[in-house]
Write an enzyme that holds these catalytic residues in place. Structure first.
Site, mmCIF file in Angstrom:
data_model
loop_
_atom_site.group_PDB
_atom_site.id
_atom_site.type_symbol
_atom_site.label_atom_id
_atom_site.label_comp_id
_atom_site.label_asym_id
_atom_site.label_seq_id
_atom_site.Cartn_x
_atom_site.Cartn_y
_atom_site.Cartn_z
ATOM 1 N N ASN A 185 0.807 -1.502 -0.482
ATOM 2 C CA ASN A 185 0.014 -0.120 -0.024
ATOM 3 C C ASN A 185 0.831 1.635 -0.070
ATOM 4 O OD1 ASN A 185 -1.517 -1.762 1.840
ATOM 5 N ND2 ASN A 185 -2.946 -1.418 0.310
ATOM 6 N N VAL A 235 1.966 7.164 0.755
ATOM 7 C CA VAL A 235 1.450 5.846 1.307
ATOM 8 C C VAL A 235 -0.247 6.159 0.938
ATOM 9 C CG1 VAL A 235 0.150 4.802 3.299
ATOM 10 C CG2 VAL A 235 2.472 6.250 3.539
ATOM 11 N N CYS A 236 -0.527 4.828 0.361
ATOM 12 C CA CYS A 236 -2.244 4.902 0.074
ATOM 13 C C CYS A 236 -3.024 4.205 1.246
ATOM 14 C CB CYS A 236 -1.931 3.524 -0.749
ATOM 15 S SG CYS A 236 -3.119 3.434 -1.682
ATOM 16 N N LEU A 237 -4.158 5.139 1.920
ATOM 17 C CA LEU A 237 -4.137 4.379 3.143
ATOM 18 C C LEU A 237 -5.825 5.109 3.204
ATOM 19 C CD1 LEU A 237 -4.433 3.214 5.789
ATOM 20 C CD2 LEU A 237 -3.072 5.418 6.791
#
Length: 162
Positions: free
Chosen positions: A88, A95-97
């Site tokens: 992620n 950051v992919c969140l």
């Protein structure tokens, strides 16, 4: 002072009084321009410890948080170093969140502490529904042994860097 700068100054004061053990979050120093060397509240330098008893444990990971003057209406951009190995995290380190996405779960009430704890949790609990980087995603899905080996190797490279 803008709303963003007031909020960030307040969050920094609260962080200094009470923050999770092993975490670091502070204003970065401006790198160029007339404010070179002065603290920049729109950019933070952070360190996130891996959770104990996980592959990520016993290491601390550097992360930058970049805010715009639209904060807290818009979330910060959080980045590990380029090439960080995680399903992620984009190759750029971003950051992919969901809580960092204004079209998903971002809310202006989310604090820096909550963001950093969320990223710490993401390290050991990747979201396969939101892949950001091919190799870690494929290994996580198809070859856990190799995935775990690469995570441990990365963790080893971040040990004792604090």
């Amino acid at each position: 002072m803008s709303v963003a700068r007031k909020r960030l100054t307040q969050e920094r004061a609260e962080w200094r009084k009470d923050h999770p053990h092993g975490f670091v979050a502070k204003f970065a120093r401006a790198e160029e321009g007339e404010n070179k060397g002065q603290q920049d509240c729109l950019k933070w330098e952070c360190r996130i410890p891996g959770k104990k008893d996980t592959l990520w444990g016993d290491a601390t990971y550097p992360l930058t948080m970049e805010f715009t003057d639209e904060y807290p209406g818009k979330p910060p951009k959080c980045k590990f170093p380029q090439g960080f190995f995680h399903p992620n995290v984009y190759p750029s380190g971003t950051v992919c969140l969901s809580i960092l996405n204004e079209d998903e779960d971002w809310k202006p009430s989310i604090t820096i502490k909550q963001v950093l704890l969320g990223i710490q949790d993401l390290l050991d609990n990747p979201n396969p529904q939101s892949p950001a980087q091919g190799e870690p995603y494929m290994l996580y899905q198809q070859n856990k042994e190799e995935y775990n080996r690469k995570v441990k190797e990365q963790a080893d490279s971040y040990r004792n860097q604090s």
